[in-house]
Design an enzyme around this catalytic site. Structure first.
Site, mmCIF file in Angstrom:
data_model
loop_
_atom_site.group_PDB
_atom_site.id
_atom_site.type_symbol
_atom_site.label_atom_id
_atom_site.label_comp_id
_atom_site.label_asym_id
_atom_site.label_seq_id
_atom_site.Cartn_x
_atom_site.Cartn_y
_atom_site.Cartn_z
ATOM 1 N N ARG A 15 10.845 21.582 -6.150
ATOM 2 C CA ARG A 15 10.011 22.223 -7.163
ATOM 3 C C ARG A 15 8.561 22.303 -6.684
ATOM 4 O O ARG A 15 8.163 21.623 -5.738
ATOM 5 C CB ARG A 15 10.073 21.435 -8.474
ATOM 6 C CG ARG A 15 11.384 21.556 -9.212
ATOM 7 C CD ARG A 15 11.443 20.637 -10.429
ATOM 8 N NE ARG A 15 11.556 19.237 -10.051
ATOM 9 C CZ ARG A 15 11.635 18.226 -10.924
ATOM 10 N NH1 ARG A 15 11.592 18.473 -12.219
ATOM 11 N NH2 ARG A 15 11.748 16.979 -10.503
ATOM 12 N N LYS A 75 6.363 15.605 -9.167
ATOM 13 C CA LYS A 75 6.829 14.212 -9.194
ATOM 14 C C LYS A 75 5.686 13.251 -8.923
ATOM 15 O O LYS A 75 4.648 13.615 -8.385
ATOM 16 C CB LYS A 75 7.942 14.003 -8.161
ATOM 17 C CG LYS A 75 9.246 14.698 -8.518
ATOM 18 C CD LYS A 75 9.782 14.271 -9.880
ATOM 19 C CE LYS A 75 10.289 12.845 -9.911
ATOM 20 N NZ LYS A 75 10.771 12.463 -11.271
ATOM 21 N N TYR A 94 4.270 14.225 -13.442
ATOM 22 C CA TYR A 94 5.151 13.195 -13.988
ATOM 23 C C TYR A 94 4.846 11.895 -13.256
ATOM 24 O O TYR A 94 4.820 11.861 -12.014
ATOM 25 C CB TYR A 94 6.627 13.551 -13.750
ATOM 26 C CG TYR A 94 7.164 14.650 -14.624
ATOM 27 C CD1 TYR A 94 7.243 14.506 -16.003
ATOM 28 C CD2 TYR A 94 7.619 15.844 -14.068
ATOM 29 C CE1 TYR A 94 7.744 15.520 -16.811
ATOM 30 C CE2 TYR A 94 8.124 16.862 -14.864
ATOM 31 C CZ TYR A 94 8.187 16.694 -16.228
ATOM 32 O OH TYR A 94 8.679 17.696 -17.023
ATOM 33 N N HIS A 96 6.001 8.439 -14.867
ATOM 34 C CA HIS A 96 7.030 7.456 -15.226
ATOM 35 C C HIS A 96 6.626 6.063 -14.759
ATOM 36 O O HIS A 96 7.399 5.342 -14.120
ATOM 37 C CB HIS A 96 8.394 7.862 -14.639
ATOM 38 C CG HIS A 96 8.886 9.199 -15.104
ATOM 39 N ND1 HIS A 96 9.317 9.430 -16.398
ATOM 40 C CD2 HIS A 96 9.004 10.386 -14.460
ATOM 41 C CE1 HIS A 96 9.683 10.697 -16.530
ATOM 42 N NE2 HIS A 96 9.494 11.296 -15.374
ATOM 43 N N GLU A 118 4.962 13.274 -18.970
ATOM 44 C CA GLU A 118 6.008 12.759 -19.864
ATOM 45 C C GLU A 118 5.461 12.127 -21.137
ATOM 46 O O GLU A 118 6.225 11.877 -22.074
ATOM 47 C CB GLU A 118 6.923 11.771 -19.132
ATOM 48 C CG GLU A 118 6.314 10.416 -18.801
ATOM 49 C CD GLU A 118 5.527 10.402 -17.499
ATOM 50 O OE1 GLU A 118 5.115 9.302 -17.100
ATOM 51 O OE2 GLU A 118 5.321 11.472 -16.893
ATOM 52 N N ASP A 270 14.669 7.738 -14.563
ATOM 53 C CA ASP A 270 13.217 7.855 -14.329
ATOM 54 C C ASP A 270 12.424 6.820 -15.112
ATOM 55 O O ASP A 270 11.335 6.421 -14.704
ATOM 56 C CB ASP A 270 12.726 9.252 -14.747
ATOM 57 C CG ASP A 270 12.678 10.211 -13.570
ATOM 58 O OD1 ASP A 270 12.667 9.740 -12.428
ATOM 59 O OD2 ASP A 270 12.640 11.429 -13.796
#
Length: 370
Positions: A15, A75, A94, A96, A118, A270
């Site tokens: 991505r 990510k 993101y 996490h 998130e 995740d």
């Protein structure tokens, strides 16, 4: 603002955080966009498309990080990227954090401003930047689960939808949120016998109304889960507590009660996973087996379908990225509560309580910075 888009380097992560269309939207508002060469190739976007949209193409990731005031990623940064992140730099991706302490500590030490996709949260509790990837991951969980039920891949050797005269597979979905709803929808469409569990009765009533007749709803509790795992072929873990570690709904001892070849797909990996025996895997080596039970725990499932995922993600992130670029992170977060909720770490201090609690780190109220 100077915006940097580095190429994703996590295993099989194809991505990209910004499309050529998004680049054009930022450039026409007077911002400078640096894109690392080949960053969009995995999602089907050539360097020439970015250049035509007004981006400046850079070969080296380190240079992208050094020039940018705001880094937009998909990510979380991995170890070799930690040292590239600068003090006061805004990183929008993101994270996490609650699932990986070294990352949380590295970002605290960096002095950067970490705004996590998130935990961007609307007043109604919805998570606009998590929803599109949860939709992809929920649908993919059935696609992957059906594949790993095949005997050559160590599954039970059962066809998800069955055939006339042979019962379909039984699918158990833990969590009635976005992941669970999308998983149940696809499993039902393939003809499986589906049970979806949640603790929220209002949500279960809604699902009971909108789902087809081969989807059954049940209140989630440990006793019921223990009973159902004994005869279900595919089990999907899709529970979420925003920003915090996922609760362990399936424990190690439950595996021995499952039939050999049962497949577990933990979409919550995740956030630490809701299946005790799950540890993060990659698209390169997606599964492992414990007690004859197949575990699929890929931490970036949507990365396998990058064209769809990139468009779905950037449709959601771009309006927020534009606001951050136009106003700067501080003013944007003062005026927009969605973005304010996304702040996790600011200049060496943890400002999201679930992250601080996960690792016993000092928590600072975000109001100190706004």
């Amino acid at each position: 603002m100077i915006i940097g888009v580095p190429k994703e380097i996590k295993n099989n992560e194809n991505r990209v955080a910004l499309t050529p269309a998004g680049t054009q939207e930022l450039v026409k508002r007077g911002h400078t966009v640096y894109v690392q060469q080949t960053a969009g190739v995995g999602s089907g976007f050539a360097d020439e498309e970015y250049a035509k949209a007004g981006a400046k193409m850079i070969k080296d990731a380190a240079e992208v990080y050094s020039l940018a005031e705001m880094i937009i990623k998909v990510k979380e940064p991995i170890e070799q990227e930690y040292k590239l992140i600068k003090k006061d730099q805004l990183v929008f991706t993101y994270f996490h954090f609650a699932s990986y302490e070294p990352l949380a500590k590295a970002m605290v030490e960096s002095g950067a401003v970490c705004l996590a996709y998130e935990t961007v949260e609307r007043v109604d509790g919805s998570l606009p930047l998590l929803i599109p990837m949860s939709e992809v991951a929920g649908r993919m969980s059935i696609q992957e689960g059906a594949k790993y039920l095949e005997k050559p891949l160590k599954g039970r050797g059962i066809l998800l939808g069955g055939v006339p005269g042979v019962k379909p597979a039984k699918v158990l979905v833990l969590g009635g949120g976005v992941v669970g709803t999308n998983a149940a929808k696809i499993a039902a469409g393939m003809g499986a016998d589906v049970t979806i569990m949640d603790v929220n009765l209002t949500r279960l009533r809604y699902l009971d109304d909108v789902m087809p007749k081969n989807v059954h709803t049940m209140v989630s509790n440990e006793y019921s889960i223990r009973e159902l795992v004994k005869d279900h072929d595919l089990i999907i873990g899709g529970v979420l507590i925003p920003g915090a570690k996922a609760p362990k709904l399936i424990t190690r001892d439950m595996l021995k009660t499952m039939r050999p070849g049962t497949v577990l797909v933990d979409v919550a990996v995740d956030q630490g996973g809701c299946i005790e025996t799950c540890t993060p895997t990659t698209h390169e080596n997606p599964t492992f087996i414990i007690d004859d039970v197949v575990h699929y725990c890929v931490a970036n499932m949507p990365g396998a379908v990058p064209y769809t995922s990139t468009l779905a993600l950037t449709n959601a992130t771009l309006p927020y990225a534009v606001r951050l670029a136009n106003q700067g992170w501080k003013k944007a977060c003062v005026e927009n509560t969605d973005l304010r909720n996304g702040l996790n770490v600011i200049q060496g201090e943890v400002v999201y309580k679930a992250v601080a609690d996960a690792f016993n780190l000092h928590y600072t109220d975000v109001k100190k910075f706004l």
